[in-house]
Design a protein around this motif. Structure first.
Motif, PDB file in Angstrom:
ATOM      1  N   LYS A 251       0.854  -1.183   0.000  1.00  0.00           N
ATOM      2  CA  LYS A 251       0.000   0.000   0.000  1.00  0.00           C
ATOM      3  C   LYS A 251       0.890   1.232   0.000  1.00  0.00           C
ATOM      4  N   LEU A 252       0.485   2.244  -0.730  1.00  0.00           N
ATOM      5  CA  LEU A 252       1.214   3.520  -0.768  1.00  0.00           C
ATOM      6  C   LEU A 252       0.329   4.602  -0.176  1.00  0.00           C
ATOM      7  N   ILE A 253       0.838   5.277   0.849  1.00  0.00           N
ATOM      8  CA  ILE A 253       0.141   6.420   1.444  1.00  0.00           C
ATOM      9  C   ILE A 253       0.870   7.689   1.013  1.00  0.00           C
ATOM     10  N   THR A 254       0.181   8.538   0.276  1.00  0.00           N
ATOM     11  CA  THR A 254       0.751   9.792  -0.199  1.00  0.00           C
ATOM     12  C   THR A 254       0.355  10.915   0.752  1.00  0.00           C
ATOM     13  N   ILE A 255       1.352  11.631   1.264  1.00  0.00           N
ATOM     14  CA  ILE A 255       1.089  12.782   2.125  1.00  0.00           C
ATOM     15  C   ILE A 255       1.132  14.024   1.230  1.00  0.00           C
ATOM     16  N   GLU A 256      -0.020  14.551   0.916  1.00  0.00           N
ATOM     17  CA  GLU A 256      -0.094  15.647  -0.056  1.00  0.00           C
ATOM     18  C   GLU A 256       0.552  16.916   0.484  1.00  0.00           C
ATOM     19  N   GLY A 257       1.406  17.512  -0.355  1.00  0.00           N
ATOM     20  CA  GLY A 257       2.071  18.760  -0.005  1.00  0.00           C
ATOM     21  C   GLY A 257       3.222  18.611   0.959  1.00  0.00           C
ATOM     22  N   ALA A 258       3.580  17.378   1.309  1.00  0.00           N
ATOM     23  CA  ALA A 258       4.587  17.151   2.355  1.00  0.00           C
ATOM     24  C   ALA A 258       5.984  16.969   1.764  1.00  0.00           C
ATOM     25  N   ASP A 259       6.975  17.468   2.484  1.00  0.00           N
ATOM     26  CA  ASP A 259       8.379  17.349   2.120  1.00  0.00           C
ATOM     27  C   ASP A 259       8.982  16.133   2.826  1.00  0.00           C
ATOM     28  N   HIS A 260      10.287  16.002   2.724  1.00  0.00           N
ATOM     29  CA  HIS A 260      11.030  14.960   3.429  1.00  0.00           C
ATOM     30  C   HIS A 260      10.805  15.126   4.934  1.00  0.00           C
ATOM     31  N   VAL A 261      10.990  14.049   5.679  1.00  0.00           N
ATOM     32  CA  VAL A 261      10.798  13.998   7.142  1.00  0.00           C
ATOM     33  C   VAL A 261       9.479  14.628   7.586  1.00  0.00           C
ATOM     34  N   PHE A 262       8.421  14.380   6.826  1.00  0.00           N
ATOM     35  CA  PHE A 262       7.109  14.914   7.179  1.00  0.00           C
ATOM     36  C   PHE A 262       6.649  14.427   8.548  1.00  0.00           C
ATOM     37  N   ASP A 263       7.162  13.262   8.981  1.00  0.00           N
ATOM     38  CA  ASP A 263       6.714  12.694  10.248  1.00  0.00           C
ATOM     39  C   ASP A 263       7.214  13.469  11.462  1.00  0.00           C
ATOM     40  N   GLN A 264       8.124  14.424  11.237  1.00  0.00           N
ATOM     41  CA  GLN A 264       8.539  15.286  12.354  1.00  0.00           C
ATOM     42  C   GLN A 264       7.402  16.208  12.783  1.00  0.00           C
ATOM     43  N   ASN A 265       6.458  16.448  11.868  1.00  0.00           N
ATOM     44  CA  ASN A 265       5.263  17.238  12.202  1.00  0.00           C
ATOM     45  C   ASN A 265       4.177  16.282  12.690  1.00  0.00           C
ATOM     46  N   PHE A 266       4.451  15.641  13.810  1.00  0.00           N
ATOM     47  CA  PHE A 266       3.642  14.496  14.221  1.00  0.00           C
ATOM     48  C   PHE A 266       2.210  14.878  14.569  1.00  0.00           C
ATOM     49  N   GLU A 267       1.997  16.130  14.995  1.00  0.00           N
ATOM     50  CA  GLU A 267       0.653  16.539  15.381  1.00  0.00           C
ATOM     51  C   GLU A 267      -0.204  16.924  14.187  1.00  0.00           C
ATOM     52  N   ASP A 268       0.386  17.008  13.005  1.00  0.00           N
ATOM     53  CA  ASP A 268      -0.387  17.308  11.799  1.00  0.00           C
ATOM     54  C   ASP A 268      -1.435  16.211  11.581  1.00  0.00           C
ATOM     55  N   PRO A 269      -2.687  16.583  11.321  1.00  0.00           N
ATOM     56  CA  PRO A 269      -3.736  15.566  11.156  1.00  0.00           C
ATOM     57  C   PRO A 269      -3.435  14.527  10.082  1.00  0.00           C
ATOM     58  N   SER A 270      -2.813  14.946   8.978  1.00  0.00           N
ATOM     59  CA  SER A 270      -2.506  13.988   7.914  1.00  0.00           C
ATOM     60  C   SER A 270      -1.437  12.997   8.369  1.00  0.00           C
ATOM     61  N   VAL A 271      -0.510  13.452   9.201  1.00  0.00           N
ATOM     62  CA  VAL A 271       0.524  12.563   9.736  1.00  0.00           C
ATOM     63  C   VAL A 271      -0.084  11.619  10.767  1.00  0.00           C
ATOM     64  N   GLN A 272      -0.943  12.146  11.616  1.00  0.00           N
ATOM     65  CA  GLN A 272      -1.631  11.291  12.592  1.00  0.00           C
ATOM     66  C   GLN A 272      -2.429  10.196  11.900  1.00  0.00           C
ATOM     67  N   ASN A 273      -3.121  10.579  10.834  1.00  0.00           N
ATOM     68  CA  ASN A 273      -3.902   9.614  10.070  1.00  0.00           C
ATOM     69  C   ASN A 273      -3.002   8.548   9.443  1.00  0.00           C
ATOM     70  N   ALA A 274      -1.839   8.991   8.918  1.00  0.00           N
ATOM     71  CA  ALA A 274      -0.892   8.059   8.308  1.00  0.00           C
ATOM     72  C   ALA A 274      -0.367   7.066   9.340  1.00  0.00           C
ATOM     73  N   PHE A 275      -0.063   7.543  10.545  1.00  0.00           N
ATOM     74  CA  PHE A 275       0.471   6.643  11.569  1.00  0.00           C
ATOM     75  C   PHE A 275      -0.600   5.687  12.093  1.00  0.00           C
ATOM     76  N   ALA A 276      -1.846   6.125  12.103  1.00  0.00           N
ATOM     77  CA  ALA A 276      -2.924   5.201  12.458  1.00  0.00           C
ATOM     78  C   ALA A 276      -2.985   4.064  11.441  1.00  0.00           C
ATOM     79  N   LYS A 277      -2.731   4.389  10.171  1.00  0.00           N
ATOM     80  CA  LYS A 277      -2.722   3.362   9.127  1.00  0.00           C
ATOM     81  C   LYS A 277      -1.506   2.444   9.256  1.00  0.00           C
TER      82      LYS A 277
END
Length: 288
Positions: A251-277
């Motif tokens: 499965k590929l999860i695309t984080i729209e508009g995100a740069d490298h190390v997007f997971d450092q913005n852990f409180e971002d809703p799109s990142v939270q959603n990605a980590f739930a997945k």
């Protein structure tokens, strides 16, 4: 609670792992850090992510490995293999992890190393790659990076001041300058492998995940920002398509508009959603 143990002792270098034990019988995540093989350490796994994994019932082991250019890729791979073997043998004796349910999770080059392990006999049950890459022989690494060439240009002499001549398994941020030089001149593959991208291509293919996929490859989750300035988003897209061709669960999860190390913005809703997945994926594939 964290425990740090040396998993590999060498004459001039000790290599450590941080263990976040969640109890007997728990599935295991081995985390492989970013840093282009050149810089970084096991401590780069953010506390928020550790809590996220452990609260979901996974034991986590964040590992160091020797760094380039002092140590070349073939030996770095030995360190990763030895870490996996150590988890399955000695660490299991101490903590009683369920090592039959083990995932490799890696960021950037850690994603590359995780995916490379999937091609080997010591493969895990699942792989999660965050902004990783499966093709080190692509033009994206062979040509000077447009993004990095906007920064002051370094030559090899300048860059070599930031690295040493003995093995090291923890790299300070200043070592990024050697990576910057590599990307500005398109020589990363040569510098970290000691091999020539053109003349030694056949030997290098051993280390190129995309060239070694089979139907036996572990289930793989890929996450990538579509505005990544370091590792092109296409690297995960290509790997995703190739895995599907081989019938591998992926499965590929695309984080729209995100740069490298997007997971450092852990409180971002799109990142939270990605980590739930990520947790959902791991629970499916690390189940008895």
């Amino acid at each position: 609670m964290k425990e740090t143990k040396v998993y590999k002792e060498l004459n001039n270098c000790s290599i450590s792992a941080d263990i976040y034990d969640q109890g007997s019988g728990t599935p295991v995540i081995i985390y492989i850090h970013a840093g282009a093989l050149i810089f970084g350490s096991r401590t780069w796994l953010p506390a928020e992510q550790i809590d996220f994994y452990t609260n979901a019932g996974f034991s986590v082991i964040s590992i160091d490995y020797r760094l380039a250019p002092e140590t070349k890729l073939d030996v770095i791979i030995e360190d990763i293999r030895d870490a996996i073997d150590w988890v399955r043998t000695k660490a299991k004796q101490w903590y009683d992890f369920d090592t039959n349910n083990m995932a490799l999770v890696g960021s950037s080059v850690g994603g590359f190393l995780s995916m490379l392990m999937g091609t080997m006999d010591i493969k895990p049950q699942a792989i999660v790659s965050l902004y990783g890459y499966g093709d080190i022989l692509g033009e994206w690494l062979a040509q000077p990076s447009e993004y990095y060439c906007k920064k002051p240009i370094l030559n090899r002499n300048n860059a070599s001041e930031y690295v040493g001549n003995t093995d090291t398994s923890e790299g300070a941020w200043e070592r990024f300058n050697f990576y910057l030089y590599c990307r500005q001149h398109g020589v990363w593959v040569n510098e970290v492998t000691g091999l020539d991208r053109v003349n030694d291509r056949e030997e290098l293919m051993i280390y190129n995940p995309i060239d070694r996929l089979t139907s036996e490859y572990p289930p793989t989750l890929l996450l990538h920002g579509d505005q990544d300035t370091d590792v092109p988003y296409e690297q995960s897209l290509i790997m995703y398509e190739k895995l599907k061709e081989h019938g591998v669960t992926t499965k590929l999860i695309t984080i729209e508009g995100a740069d490298h190390v997007f997971d450092q913005n852990f409180e971002d809703p799109s990142v939270q959603n990605a980590f739930a997945k990520i947790i959902d994926f791991l629970r499916i594939h690390l189940s008895k």
